[in-house]
Design an enzyme around this catalytic site. Structure first.
Site, PDB file in Angstrom:
ATOM      1  N   ARG A  45       0.851  -1.187   0.000  1.00  0.00           N
ATOM      2  CA  ARG A  45       0.000   0.000   0.000  1.00  0.00           C
ATOM      3  C   ARG A  45       0.886   1.235   0.000  1.00  0.00           C
ATOM      4  O   ARG A  45       2.115   1.135   0.082  1.00  0.00           O
ATOM      5  CB  ARG A  45      -1.036   0.004   1.141  1.00  0.00           C
ATOM      6  CG  ARG A  45      -0.696  -0.681   2.424  1.00  0.00           C
ATOM      7  CD  ARG A  45       0.398  -0.059   3.228  1.00  0.00           C
ATOM      8  NE  ARG A  45       0.192   1.354   3.408  1.00  0.00           N
ATOM      9  CZ  ARG A  45       1.140   2.226   3.644  1.00  0.00           C
ATOM     10  NH1 ARG A  45       2.400   1.835   3.765  1.00  0.00           N
ATOM     11  NH2 ARG A  45       0.881   3.511   3.780  1.00  0.00           N
ATOM     12  N   GLY A  46       0.235   2.408  -0.103  1.00  0.00           N
ATOM     13  CA  GLY A  46       0.987   3.654  -0.284  1.00  0.00           C
ATOM     14  C   GLY A  46       0.994   3.945  -1.782  1.00  0.00           C
ATOM     15  O   GLY A  46       1.325   3.057  -2.585  1.00  0.00           O
ATOM     16  N   ALA A  47       0.628   5.173  -2.155  1.00  0.00           N
ATOM     17  CA  ALA A  47       0.378   5.472  -3.575  1.00  0.00           C
ATOM     18  C   ALA A  47       1.558   5.126  -4.499  1.00  0.00           C
ATOM     19  O   ALA A  47       1.381   4.385  -5.477  1.00  0.00           O
ATOM     20  CB  ALA A  47      -0.028   6.944  -3.713  1.00  0.00           C
ATOM     21  N   ARG A  77      -7.587  -0.054  -6.501  1.00  0.00           N
ATOM     22  CA  ARG A  77      -7.724   1.058  -5.544  1.00  0.00           C
ATOM     23  C   ARG A  77      -7.934   2.343  -6.354  1.00  0.00           C
ATOM     24  O   ARG A  77      -7.042   2.770  -7.094  1.00  0.00           O
ATOM     25  CB  ARG A  77      -6.489   1.159  -4.634  1.00  0.00           C
ATOM     26  CG  ARG A  77      -6.277  -0.117  -3.810  1.00  0.00           C
ATOM     27  CD  ARG A  77      -5.421   0.110  -2.602  1.00  0.00           C
ATOM     28  NE  ARG A  77      -6.100   0.878  -1.574  1.00  0.00           N
ATOM     29  CZ  ARG A  77      -5.483   1.445  -0.543  1.00  0.00           C
ATOM     30  NH1 ARG A  77      -4.166   1.352  -0.442  1.00  0.00           N
ATOM     31  NH2 ARG A  77      -6.158   2.120   0.363  1.00  0.00           N
ATOM     32  N   GLN A 183      -1.834   2.200  10.050  1.00  0.00           N
ATOM     33  CA  GLN A 183      -0.577   2.320   9.287  1.00  0.00           C
ATOM     34  C   GLN A 183       0.458   3.132  10.064  1.00  0.00           C
ATOM     35  O   GLN A 183       1.654   2.940   9.899  1.00  0.00           O
ATOM     36  CB  GLN A 183      -0.849   2.988   7.925  1.00  0.00           C
ATOM     37  CG  GLN A 183      -1.569   2.116   6.911  1.00  0.00           C
ATOM     38  CD  GLN A 183      -3.067   2.282   6.968  1.00  0.00           C
ATOM     39  OE1 GLN A 183      -3.629   2.572   8.021  1.00  0.00           O
ATOM     40  NE2 GLN A 183      -3.740   2.098   5.850  1.00  0.00           N
ATOM     41  N   ASP A 224      -2.345  10.838  -1.922  1.00  0.00           N
ATOM     42  CA  ASP A 224      -2.728   9.797  -2.883  1.00  0.00           C
ATOM     43  C   ASP A 224      -3.106  10.377  -4.230  1.00  0.00           C
ATOM     44  O   ASP A 224      -3.018   9.707  -5.254  1.00  0.00           O
ATOM     45  CB  ASP A 224      -3.874   8.959  -2.320  1.00  0.00           C
ATOM     46  CG  ASP A 224      -3.318   7.994  -1.297  1.00  0.00           C
ATOM     47  OD1 ASP A 224      -3.069   8.438  -0.156  1.00  0.00           O
ATOM     48  OD2 ASP A 224      -3.063   6.831  -1.655  1.00  0.00           O
ATOM     49  N   ASN A 234      -5.735  12.301   0.804  1.00  0.00           N
ATOM     50  CA  ASN A 234      -4.777  11.484   1.567  1.00  0.00           C
ATOM     51  C   ASN A 234      -5.582  10.679   2.592  1.00  0.00           C
ATOM     52  O   ASN A 234      -6.807  10.823   2.704  1.00  0.00           O
ATOM     53  CB  ASN A 234      -3.719  12.374   2.241  1.00  0.00           C
ATOM     54  CG  ASN A 234      -2.578  11.555   2.822  1.00  0.00           C
ATOM     55  OD1 ASN A 234      -2.026  10.683   2.149  1.00  0.00           O
ATOM     56  ND2 ASN A 234      -2.231  11.801   4.074  1.00  0.00           N
ATOM     57  N   LYS A 235      -4.889   9.860   3.329  1.00  0.00           N
ATOM     58  CA  LYS A 235      -5.525   8.974   4.307  1.00  0.00           C
ATOM     59  C   LYS A 235      -6.564   9.699   5.158  1.00  0.00           C
ATOM     60  O   LYS A 235      -6.336  10.824   5.612  1.00  0.00           O
ATOM     61  CB  LYS A 235      -4.427   8.360   5.182  1.00  0.00           C
ATOM     62  CG  LYS A 235      -4.856   7.453   6.294  1.00  0.00           C
ATOM     63  CD  LYS A 235      -5.737   6.315   5.844  1.00  0.00           C
ATOM     64  CE  LYS A 235      -5.125   5.473   4.734  1.00  0.00           C
ATOM     65  NZ  LYS A 235      -6.125   4.574   4.086  1.00  0.00           N
TER      66      LYS A 235
END
Ligand code: MRU
Length: 328
Positions: A45-47, A77, A183, A224, A234-235
């Site tokens: 995960r993570g863009a 995603r 995370q 993201d 973002n998150k």
């Protein structure tokens, strides 16, 4: 910083981030469907990292149903634009190789390696540019995980924090635990521990109190997708942090590569927001599990990319940065 992936030629191995920090388990993917599954369930995960992962997923699809695999990977995603950006590039690379009679697998492999190398270089440059935002001994608050695990390089926001710490510019890092999947508490804490950087994990709901007590000098997060006008997805929880930071006169900076900037998306209202399974949040009650939120551009003090520290008005400065990079 730990690497989230390694590619041996016919197998993509992914460090299963759902098992960290307790166990270091490597998943072996020999088919693009396995890569898609790993991205969907956040094993990787993570863009930027999912962009690089999808690129290697396409290498595994080179001798099979390529377009089907490309569509599957891109659908895993929706918010992180690095994913669709990488898949679209991969489609073009594949078509050119096929039309010119080259071996698509070899050409895609060289392209995916290049993409990973460029991400590493972007991470290095972002960290160097971001150092200008820290003063000696800064107390920095960060959210989610934006280290090497999230980029396959040295990280975006967390890479910048690590670089600044090496230069004596960080006193302590506040790590928001990042509900619901932790995370921050699991992955950022693990990476900071390994780097020997002083940090403390706090519950997400502690951010306001910390700021009110004067214990935060700046907030640094990743992204993201960044829309043309500078709105930042973002998150989930980032928008709340930005509102709190403004209230307490604390700057919030975003560190993200230009591959996260999407000039075709005009504003945050046009960014698709991923909704995940309610079971990640509750044990059976109905739930709305938004994975991301959008921080309006007027709450973002600067956006650090490999092209430098970009400041408002973002509409023009982001476009200039993207153009300068495509000419380079
Ligand atoms: O759901 P995740 O863990 O993929 O969300 C990650 C984030 O929100 C990060 O801040 C973002 O992708 C930038 S990572 C360098």
């Amino acid at each position: 910083m730990a690497s989230p992936l390694r590619f041996t030629g016919d197998t993509l191995e992914l460090l299963d981030q759902t098992r960290l920090p307790g166990e270091e388990v490597w998943l072996r993917c020999e088919r693009p469907e396995q890569v898609a599954d790993a991205i969907r369930r956040l094993a990787v995960r993570g863009a930027p990292a999912i962009g690089v992962t999808a690129a290697y997923g396409l290498v595994l699809a080179a001798d099979g149903s390529f377009e089907e695999a490309a569509r599957l990977l891109a659908s895993t995603r929706p918010t992180a634009v690095n994913l669709s950006w990488a898949v679209e590039q991969g489609r073009q690379v594949y078509a050119r190789a096929r039309d010119s009679g080259e071996d698509p697998a070899a050409v895609l492999r060289a392209w995916a390696d290049g993409l990973a190398r460029r991400q590493e270089e972007a991470d290095r440059l972002m960290a160097e540019h971001a150092a200008a935002l820290f003063a000696a001994g800064s107390r920095v608050y960060t959210h989610c995980n934006t280290g090497g695990l999230a980029t396959a390089g040295s990280g975006t926001a967390l890479g910048a924090i690590e670089h600044a710490w090496g230069r004596g510019l960080v006193g302590e890092v506040w790590v928001g635990e990042t509900r619901p999947l932790l995370q921050g508490a699991r992955l950022t804490a693990w990476e900071l521990e390994q780097a020997g950087i002083p940090f403390r994990v706090v519950t997400d709901s502690s951010a306001a109190a910390l700021m009110a007590r004067g214990e935060v000098d700046l907030v640094v997060v990743g992204a993201d997708r960044i829309a043309r006008n500078g709105d930042v997805a973002n998150k989930i929880g980032t928008y709340g942090l930005a509102v709190l930071a403004e209230r307490h006169d604390i700057p919030l900076h975003v560190v993200a590569p230009l591959s996260t900037v999407d000039l075709d998306t005009l504003s945050g209202a046009d960014i698709p927001i991923e909704e995940r399974d309610p079971s990640e949040v509750t044990g059976g009650s109905p739930a709305l599990n938004l994975a991301f939120d959008v921080t309006p551009h007027d709450l973002v003090a600067s956006i650090v990319t490999e092209a430098g520290v970009i400041e408002p008005p973002y509409e023009s400065s982001l476009e200039r940065a993207v153009r300068s990079q495509s000419l380079a």
